[in-house]
Design a protein around this motif. Structure first.
Motif, PDB file in Angstrom:
ATOM      1  N   LYS A 105     -25.622   2.701 -21.762  1.00 17.89           N
ATOM      2  CA  LYS A 105     -26.004   2.822 -20.349  1.00 17.89           C
ATOM      3  C   LYS A 105     -26.464   1.473 -19.798  1.00 17.89           C
ATOM      4  O   LYS A 105     -26.078   1.059 -18.686  1.00 17.89           O
ATOM      5  CB  LYS A 105     -27.119   3.865 -20.211  1.00 17.89           C
TER       6      LYS A 105
ATOM      7  N   GLN B  39     -26.635   5.940 -26.757  1.00 17.71           N
ATOM      8  CA  GLN B  39     -26.423   6.285 -25.346  1.00 17.71           C
ATOM      9  C   GLN B  39     -27.247   5.370 -24.439  1.00 17.71           C
ATOM     10  O   GLN B  39     -26.782   4.931 -23.373  1.00 17.71           O
ATOM     11  CB  GLN B  39     -26.803   7.753 -25.111  1.00 17.71           C
TER      12      GLN B  39
ATOM     13  N   TYR C 107     -31.693   9.092 -27.522  1.00 20.53           N
ATOM     14  CA  TYR C 107     -30.416   8.803 -28.168  1.00 20.53           C
ATOM     15  C   TYR C 107     -30.158   7.308 -28.015  1.00 20.53           C
ATOM     16  O   TYR C 107     -29.880   6.813 -26.912  1.00 20.53           O
ATOM     17  CB  TYR C 107     -29.295   9.618 -27.547  1.00 20.53           C
TER      18      TYR C 107
ATOM     19  N   TRP D 148     -23.279   8.573 -31.348  1.00 23.34           N
ATOM     20  CA  TRP D 148     -23.580   9.113 -29.998  1.00 23.34           C
ATOM     21  C   TRP D 148     -24.803  10.047 -30.029  1.00 23.34           C
ATOM     22  O   TRP D 148     -25.634  10.030 -29.121  1.00 23.34           O
ATOM     23  CB  TRP D 148     -22.363   9.851 -29.471  1.00 23.34           C
TER      24      TRP D 148
END
Length: 573
Positions: A150, A146, A143, A132
């Protein structure tokens, strides 16, 4: 003397060779760039398509496994492990999985699975770890996990990042496509290193470079053959030109049988050389004639120059004489004016003397005949006193006129540089010219600082202001019942200004630029010489070391502005 041809720094042969090599290189390099760009663009598109298809195929396999779970043929955990083995392979003792080569994602591409919280559920090297907070290896504040999650939750999409190569510390540019499996809450990701699917473009580029090398070699060989032949002919022409000796010019034609431009050049060179031989021969004869003519012209020029110098000297003498005549004419007008002006007080004085003689005769007769009473005595005394006052006033006026005349006349003739009160001197000039305007309604206004002392030539100021005033009376105010003339003196820091003007007819724009030119006058039929303002201009610019400007409009008067120094250097006047 025959001159050897200059050594050529860069020959046509070399230049042509360089140009051909440059053209071949440039065209091939441009072709390589466009081919590489086009192939890479297409490979990029196909690589992204393969990633999307791989993920979607994996999603289909997952759906099949979910059907088996529903039917009770297999547990969910076993089904998920089967998917992981299908995507990568079985885990070894180090908790690592191999890359499944049956799924073609390039040399180092693979499919892996993330949870919504970035736990690595299936991965070749870091399965079980949470990523993460793991950032892009390029150092950017991105990141990776992430971003992938998304894109997947938002319906599927691509992510771009820098990542380590599998089982290595080397870095590579990577692109990943991800989708979200809602039932298992899996993020299925297919990723590939860009260098894997761009390897085809690199092969194309390598092949094009090989073609480029052989193209350049072929171009060089052809250029050497063509340039050698061309430079040989040009060198032959240049050697022939360099061998031309004008002291012993001969017709030695060159022979070039080529049917190209060098052949045409040699043909016209031979024609030019033949004409040049004829022209040089003719020029030698002309030079002999010119030498004789130049000698004759030189003698004529010397004679004309001598005559011209004599003429210039004569003109300078004439100019000085004209200036002196103008000055004497001004002085003559002054004498005539003073003589006219002095007649009145002297006439009144003579009349007063006659009256006194008559009064004294009456007084003497009354005294002898005892008819002199006290009243008559006082009456005689009063008459004598009145006539005496009249006589004294008029004699004093005559004396002042004579004094003004003497100073102004002396200043104009002697021309010595002295210190004087400018305002007082202007008033004396006006007294000497009063006869010219006393019977008119013209007014002359003087504005000048009190006790303004300057070190200059008073006679020159008299000559300038007299000329201005007479021009105003004769030209500017001619035919006007009334008029105004003004003289203003303004003190500045390093110089002072005299503004002289009238409200007369003025001068047109066509004539204002000519008023300071010698012999320019609009009253020649009435005796005008046109030298007055020319002399004024020369006096101001040379003797007084100043400058003058004139401004006027037709029927709106005329104004002169004179800029003058407070002190004049005698060596420059």
């Amino acid at each position: 003397m025959i001159k050897k041809p200059d050594k050529v720094e860069i020959s046509i042969k070399t230049k042509l060779l360089l140009v051909i090599v440059a053209v071949v290189l440039l065209t091939n390099i441009i072709s390589i760039i466009f081919a590489y760009s086009a192939s890479r663009s297409e490979l990029d598109k196909s690589g992204r398509t393969i990633l999307r298809n791989s993920v979607q195929m994996t999603m289909e396999v997952i759906n099949l496994k979910k059907e088996e779970v529903k039917k009770g043929l297999i547990t969910k955990e076993d089904a998920q492990e089967d998917i992981k083995i299908y995507l990568l392979g079985e885990k070894d003792e180090n908790n690592k999985r191999p890359i499944n080569k049956n799924i073609d994602l390039g040399e180092n591409g693979y499919i892996f699975v993330l949870s919504k919280t970035a736990d690595e559920l299936a991965h070749p090297s870091i399965e079980g770890q949470n990523t993460w907070l793991v950032k892009d290896y390029s150092g950017k504040d991105v990141y990776v996990a992430q971003d992938i999650i998304k894109e997947a939750i938002n319906g599927g999409g691509y992510s771009y990042y820098t990542w380590k190569l599998p089982f290595s510390e080397a870095l590579g540019q990577k692109v990943a496509y991800s989708e979200y499996e809602e039932d298992w809450e899996w993020i299925v990701v297919a990723s590939i290193y860009t260098e894997d699917y761009n390897s085809g473009a690199n092969v194309i580029t390598r092949n094009l470079l090989i073609v480029l090398f052989f193209s350049v070699m072929l171009g060089v060989v052809l250029a050497l053959l063509f340039a050698g032949r061309l430079s040989k002919n040009i060198r032959l022409i240049s050697d022939s030109i360099a061998s031309i000796d004008f002291d012993d010019l001969k017709y030695n034609p060159i022979e070039i049988v080529n049917r190209d431009e060098t052949g045409v050049l040699s043909k016209y060179y031979n024609i030019m050389l033949k004409k040049l031989v004829v022209t040089v021969s003719e020029n030698r004869e002309i030079q002999k004639e010119l030498k004789s003519i130049n000698s004759e012209l030189e003698n004529r020029v010397n004679d004309r120059t001598k005559k011209l110098e004599e003429t210039v000297s004569s003109l300078r003498m004439t100019q000085n004489q004209l200036e002196e005549k103008e000055k004497l004419a001004s002085l003559g007008n002054l004498v005539a004016g003073v003589a006219h002006e002095i007649n009145t007080p002297l006439g009144v004085s003579i009349t007063s003397v006659s009256m006194l003689e008559h009064i004294l005769e009456e007084f003497d007769e009354d005294l002898k005949n005892n008819r002199l009473s006290k009243g008559k005595f006082l009456d005689y005394i009063g008459k004598i006193h009145d006539n005496n006052e009249i006589l004294e006033y008029n004699l004093d006026r005559a004396v002042q006129l004579v004094k003004s005349f003497k100073q102004i006349a002396s200043d104009q003739i002697v021309e010595e540089k002295v210190k004087f009160n400018l305002k007082d001197y202007i008033n004396k000039i006006l007294i000497s010219l009063k006869h010219e305007y006393k019977n008119t309604k013209y007014k002359i206004e003087v504005e000048c600082p009190e006790n303004f002392i300057i070190d200059s030539y008073p006679g020159t100021y008299s000559q300038i202001l007299t000329n201005f005033i007479m021009n105003s009376l004769i030209h500017g105010l001619e035919g006007k019942a009334s008029g105004r003339i003004y003289i203003r003196v303004i003190k500045e820091k390093d110089y002072f200004v005299i503004k002289y003007g009238d409200d007369g007819k003025g001068v047109s724009k066509d004539n204002i630029s000519n008023i300071f030119k010698p012999f320019y006058t609009t009253k020649r039929e009435k005796g005008g010489t046109g030298l007055g303002l020319s002399i004024v201009y020369n006096l101001i610019s040379t003797k007084l070391q100043g400058s003058i400007k004139a401004y006027s409009e037709k029927d709106n008067g005329l104004e002169y502005t004179i800029y003058l120094p407070y002190n004049i250097s005698e060596g420059e006047s």
